[in-house]
Design an enzyme around this catalytic site. Sequence first.
Site, mmCIF file in Angstrom:
data_model
loop_
_atom_site.group_PDB
_atom_site.id
_atom_site.type_symbol
_atom_site.label_atom_id
_atom_site.label_comp_id
_atom_site.label_asym_id
_atom_site.label_seq_id
_atom_site.Cartn_x
_atom_site.Cartn_y
_atom_site.Cartn_z
ATOM 1 N N HIS B 408 -9.087 -0.166 -5.746
ATOM 2 C CA HIS B 408 -7.799 -0.203 -6.441
ATOM 3 C C HIS B 408 -6.693 -0.523 -5.449
ATOM 4 C CE1 HIS B 408 -9.295 2.868 -9.702
ATOM 5 N NE2 HIS B 408 -9.754 1.655 -9.925
ATOM 6 N N GLU B 478 -3.328 2.852 3.563
ATOM 7 C CA GLU B 478 -1.852 2.761 3.567
ATOM 8 C C GLU B 478 -1.200 3.938 2.841
ATOM 9 O OE1 GLU B 478 -3.482 -0.016 1.932
ATOM 10 O OE2 GLU B 478 -3.943 -0.896 3.861
ATOM 11 N N GLU B 502 -9.441 -3.426 11.234
ATOM 12 C CA GLU B 502 -9.089 -4.702 10.596
ATOM 13 C C GLU B 502 -8.053 -5.495 11.371
ATOM 14 O OE1 GLU B 502 -7.797 -3.086 6.878
ATOM 15 O OE2 GLU B 502 -5.710 -2.901 7.499
#
Lengths: 668, 668
Positions: B408, B478, B502
């Site tokens: 999501h 985040e 990442e």
Amino acid sequence: MKNILLLFLIIFFSANLLSQVVTSPNGNIELLFSLDKKGYPSYSVTYKGRLVIKPSELGVYLKDKESLVFDFQINSFEKREIKESWSPVLGEQSVIENHCNEITFYLINKKTSKKLNIVFRVFDEGIAFRYEFPFDKSVEYFIISDENSEFNLSGDHKAFWIPGDYDSQEYVYNETKISEIDISKLEMENGISLKTIKSQHRVQSPLMMKTGDGLYLNIFEAAVDNYPVMHLDVDVKNFSLTSNLVPDALGNKAYLRTPGETPWRTIMISDDARDIVSSKMILNLNEPCKIADVSFIKPMKYVGIWWEMHVGKSSWDYAGTQSGDNNPVLKPHGRHGATTENAKRYIDFAAKHGFDGVLIEGWNTGWEDWYGNWKDDVFDFLTPYPDFDLEEVNRYAKLKEVKMIMHHETSGSVGNYERHLDRAFNLMKKYDYPAVKSGYVGRIIPRGEYHDGQSMVNHFNFVARRAADYKLMVNSHESSRPTGFHRTYPNYIAAEAARGNEFNAWSNGNPPMHETILPFTRLLGGPMDYTPGIFEIKMNIYNPQKKEQVHTTLAKQLALYVTMYSPLQMAADLPQNYEKYPDAFQFIKDVALDWQKSIYLEAEPGDYITVARKEKNGERWFLGSITDENPRETVIKCDFLSPGKNTWRQFIRMAEMLTGKKTRSIMR
Amino acid sequence: MKNILLLFLIIFFSANLLSQVVTSPNGNIELLFSLDKKGYPSYSVTYKGRLVIKPSELGVYLKDKESLVFDFQINSFEKREIKESWSPVLGEQSVIENHCNEITFYLINKKTSKKLNIVFRVFDEGIAFRYEFPFDKSVEYFIISDENSEFNLSGDHKAFWIPGDYDSQEYVYNETKISEIDISKLEMENGISLKTIKSQHRVQSPLMMKTGDGLYLNIFEAAVDNYPVMHLDVDVKNFSLTSNLVPDALGNKAYLRTPGETPWRTIMISDDARDIVSSKMILNLNEPCKIADVSFIKPMKYVGIWWEMHVGKSSWDYAGTQSGDNNPVLKPHGRHGATTENAKRYIDFAAKHGFDGVLIEGWNTGWEDWYGNWKDDVFDFLTPYPDFDLEEVNRYAKLKEVKMIMHHETSGSVGNYERHLDRAFNLMKKYDYPAVKSGYVGRIIPRGEYHDGQSMVNHFNFVARRAADYKLMVNSHESSRPTGFHRTYPNYIAAEAARGNEFNAWSNGNPPMHETILPFTRLLGGPMDYTPGIFEIKMNIYNPQKKEQVHTTLAKQLALYVTMYSPLQMAADLPQNYEKYPDAFQFIKDVALDWQKSIYLEAEPGDYITVARKEKNGERWFLGSITDENPRETVIKCDFLSPGKNTWRQFIRMAEMLTGKKTRSIMR
């Protein structure tokens, strides 16, 4: 030679395109659009040759981008006639005609090459315009910092206005000259708990006006979606109005994308006030119905556990001012309205008198500290109070063939409502509730947002859309006022969004003229859940200390069912008060909610209104007529009745019921 | 005589209560609390007799109310010893001891009579304090405009810090003196797209420090719920730190009620760095588990369609930069990662190698214009792209006995996520997804809010709680950084909330010391989904133009599975890269995720860390050891192994696998 030719072409082109006139189908209204030397677009409007809107600028300011205000040239324009008819799911008439002349100006900014379209529609009863932002990859997403839509009036008209409050429209109307608009002079002890007024000279739309020479003028908007509500800044010296968009927490007005557009800004004009109240311009400017299966959308006449709280007989809360979170075991004070027993009493009453539904407020936990605390997690919309047996009440209602109306008070905590919405709607479906009354009393959370801002407009429309997924109807209170969105989502069956009857129970109330103005203002955007039908108008019957009363007659309370169009109508008073007046009550039981035809027989804002309506799928006519504080006598010509179908006797019987001491209608 | 006695009593009372000392169970740490003449509360801390925190003020400013900062007197105080042990559902050790001395000061404001409690807990490895607001009917709801918690350091320590950004923690750590903290001097081309830095001298917590004389110091917080994240304002001249709470859209910090409290503010202190990384103080300061049935909470090792997007082999979106809303029929560009076929390839790979789960990002519509537009209605979390057959992928995964991990991404549009959450979770339950990875890349909506503000903290915790209702696990990216809330909601299994692996794929990357600092900072609050296991470290293999690389060795990538504790671990690289190194890959397949015991053998922030862990319900030990950019040799004493149970051979084989060129561990 080449240069000369080019020059000639430019002159021709510009001259041709610097101004354009569009006329209404009947020729009464003329709209003139033009660009001045600096490329500012403006428009003006005449009615039967009289200047009604003086040249008024148009444009949009963008945040962090070059604004769309001047330096424009007209790239091209396009005219078309719209002539169509459509049938609303529910409404004042079964067929609505949409007839207007449309012109779209494709503007381009000479310096930035940015495009802006301005679309006008000219109807017989007024004009509308909107801004369109054509697709532009370089400004696909943008922020509107302000809209510069002017409405320069031709004189110091009489206006019916309420303050430009970002959080409430629950004001009584002020009737003054434009030059006299001054919020600082108003009495603010008016029962409105949350007021957000940022300017002394700002009013809300719809703004109803009357010119010195008898023209009726109304400035409003239509199809407000993904955009804030437009209020109007008033230049009291020059009689000029300018759009004021309700800001968000950061002071921005609207977050849009290309292609996109603003709502329609509307100006209704007529020398006959009835043209304003009967106009379907606002609806015609909205998108057609987007719900495929509308079979679940039905008119409803309802009673409920509601007025007894307003008059102080019982309470929404179960345990007074105890804080639910601090006292997990609430101590009931014994005055809770929404008990299983009381619910059954109302269900019995509804069943006995043929009402469709019963509303029960205060059924769910959270009312102990629901208001004024800017509390996020107020209600869960799921948990009944211990004395309210949700299962049993719904079993009983089903047995009695009465539908229950759900109640969702949010306290303005909108994020919390959205977090619970699917669960709340699923609970409704489980028990077969067809409709919900929602409430937004209090400061909005997300904090910094206003009831009339873009995000709240989006919320109200979102709830309607999601309710449509569940085949549920919505009746919102304290929402932004409707602008015809119920054409697109007719399950948004009604809204409050103005000062309702409830204010009579505990504030300085609503003056008698209030209901003669609402059809010219609030009702233009959509049906209002005004909650009429108060038979016991003196509050001291409940408490000798209470001086409040409904500023009405019993006859007027009946007439409101006809004059205030809504497919959702409450009989708001207590069952025992209806039982005292079975004859008058019979009218509430009889009155239709959905109409084949409505004829506004007479209307004057602030003074009176008389309307006759013929029910859909039947031959019964209903006539409602109200006046303000002044008695008046009127002669009604009943040539609208169909000979052989409508009996005089039947009609006169109702008319007699409708006539009060102050209004007397005589049939001819 | 009466007056004299009274005076005496007051003096006695005050003298007795003007200061109090509390000592850690082992006696190393002493906390002194005192009130000065003006009634300002303050505290100081010593470690083994050395002053570590100089007298530092405490207090809270309230909005529109009298503040809780001075004029206090101590009404009374209360001491107790806490000594208990508990077992986390998943963790670094199967039993956690909680041992501390607690003192609560019941303060009362002499002028306003308002009450404030300050609670201290003194552990062997540090101290913690929080503010409590006792129930007060007259200030039941209140707003915190600022918190005045000072941490006055005893010197110009070395600090490992990242900027006090309200929206991101994805920074590399800076290693400087306190006096040298200056955000204006940082290189900001660091791959972080959204930065909200309001002060040049503000850092985030956890703030790891080392004093000149070898003490390790860490300032952080625990149990952040219904409160914003605390950043730290740095006085670079006086080496003083002050709490800075992340504001909301209106500049307010926190909306609270009485009774209520703030999170714990923590100071860890030791002369042995291992005491910091192994401390369970943060967890101990959180509330016990609130989930009754935790059987659905399981560790997971997973692969996924993810790194291939980071390295540019495929994309999240299906149709490039086309706008979905503007182009209802998207034109696929053929580089979409989340196809049914590709999903099956990963499922096959996971099944073959015994992975628990497969994450698939980019499966759902909305990625064409998901980022950077502050768009409200970005994703619906329900609609797969046309080339992703949700039904078929899940059927195939079930067949292969692999669990799918839902994704999501919210794009920071949090209202939109909450509006869809029940539907999204219901979809997960329909297909038996056990966990969701959520993402919050972008500016927050409601607009004006920050990732670290109270409303977002509440959102992250709300999602965890609601996921628990559905028996789902959450891995947020985040989000605000965790502060031990996963003790209370252990289904909040991991978070990113720091600069993950990442960044190595497409930015200046993470320096080799990065992972030696994270255990001293980010990991103190909870497991991190760091996504280690990158075997192909050069990005030019995917694209000759790309100069980026993972600043690592293959051995270090393996060691991270042990040094970076998480019960959720990704093998982040592409299947084909693992198939090239079956021996190294075997370690990822073998490594445990849940531990009976963890022994930090050596640790130095910014330099190295070595940890040995024994799996839960088994006898296998795993040892991870990493260093920074400097080669080092270390001798590990393996006396933690149980003779007769752990074979040397087995252990050494793993140790060999862990040793890279730069680190060489020798078993004794």
